[in-house]
Design a protein around this motif. Structure first.
Motif: not given
Length: 346
Positions: A155-156, A196-198, A204-208, A215-220
């Motif tokens: 998405f970036v 990363v594309d998955t 995916e539900a994040a607003p922006d 959220r992606f960095a926190k999960e990773r």
């Protein structure tokens, strides 16, 4: 016949004893082996000194065989006591020479890491759109100061392509520079770039884009590299490590202390009467008292104070003299902008 049998029995017993002694020596620690070797050498040297004179005096007076047997017996006794004595005093020797020799002759042993110890890896670094457009990241990565994978969410990359396809010429140029920086990072030998594309449903539900990135960095369990102050604040509130290129640039600026002398080109009038304003190579603003008449010239100043704020640093100094004249051409007009948020005086 009896002599032959006795010789065979004696040789068998002696061979067995020598074999047992050899196996005992093989099982000794390296330091003990060296102690035995030094004991044998010391014993032989002492036996030679002890037996040299008597053997010379008895030479020709006694048969050779008894004299030879006597010499072997005395030598064995001296060697035994030398080894025994050296083994006893080995542990008491300070700064042991034997231990030092043991370290030289002992094969190097590679210690295996404990099985319960987890390997330590460099943390992944997630890049945002702004840091790619900024362009400074490529130079930082090239120096080798950043370790770990550089992770770019799709998405970036999509946002970067949208900027590169913008109808606005300036935005289009910024987007294309970001894509060029990304390509440069991918071609560096010391950089590992992963796109990363998955993503999880929560991402995916994040607003922006910023919230998706956080959220992606926190999960990773990754850090974020950015120069966006708002993104940095939100990420730090949620406990995500942030590497700010702006903070790095500020930290690398040279330290200037009051009393030091600098040279700067005065580019415009200052806010107060008589002041002139110039900039160092790193962008630091320099306010020069009595510098207004010397706009366009490179002057020497003496630093009087340094003002640090969240948005940058300002240096104040007194005019000392002109170094070079007419370095730049400056048009008239009060072009001073207060970089610290104060309104301009009209």
């Amino acid at each position: 016949m009896i002599g032959v049998l006795s010789a065979l029995l004696l040789s068998s017993w002696l061979t067995q004893r020598l074999w047992v002694m050899w196996e005992t020596i093989e099982n000794l620690p390296t330091a003990d082996k060296i102690a035995v070797l030094l004991g044998v050498l010391l014993g032989l040297a002492l036996a030679y000194m002890v037996l040299l004179m008597p053997l010379m005096l008895l030479r020709g007076r006694l048969p050779t065989t008894p004299m030879f047997a006597l010499a072997i017996a005395i030598t064995s006794i001296i060697v035994y006591f030398s080894v025994h004595t050296l083994m006893k005093v080995r542990d008491a020797m300070s700064a042991s020479f034997i231990q030092q020799l043991a370290q030289i002759f002992q094969p190097a042993v590679i210690e295996e890491a404990p099985k319960d110890r987890k390997p330590i890896y460099a943390r992944d670094k997630v890049l945002d759109t702004n840091i790619l457009i900024d362009g400074r990241l490529a130079d930082i990565v090239r120096t080798g100061f950043i370790e770990g994978r550089l992770v770019i969410p799709s998405f970036v990359l999509h946002e970067l392509r949208m900027i590169a396809d913008s109808e606005d010429e300036l935005r289009r140029a910024r987007g294309r520079r970001g894509l060029a920086i990304l390509e440069a990072l991918q071609n560096m030998d010391n950089a590992i770039v992963e796109i990363v594309d998955t993503f999880s449903p929560d991402v995916e539900a994040a607003p922006d884009t910023d919230m998706k990135l956080i959220r992606f960095a926190k999960e990773r369990k990754a850090a974020i590299i950015t120069n966006d102050n708002n993104l940095q604040k939100i990420a730090e509130v949620q406990g995500i490590p942030v590497l700010s290129v702006n903070e790095l640039a500020t930290a690398l600026k040279p330290v200037v202390l009051p009393g030091e002398e600098l040279t700067v080109v005065i580019q415009r009038p200052g806010k107060e009467p008589g002041q002139g304003v110039g900039y160092l190579d790193d962008g630091t603003m320099v306010v020069v008292e009595q510098g207004r008449p010397h706009i366009g010239h490179e002057v020497k100043i003496k630093v009087t104070s340094v003002l640090q704020s969240p948005v940058g640093k300002m240096i104040f100094g007194d005019f000392k003299g002109i170094v070079r004249r007419n370095v730049i051409k400056v048009e008239g007009g009060d072009l001073f902008d207060d970089d610290f948020g104060s309104p301009r005086r009209r």
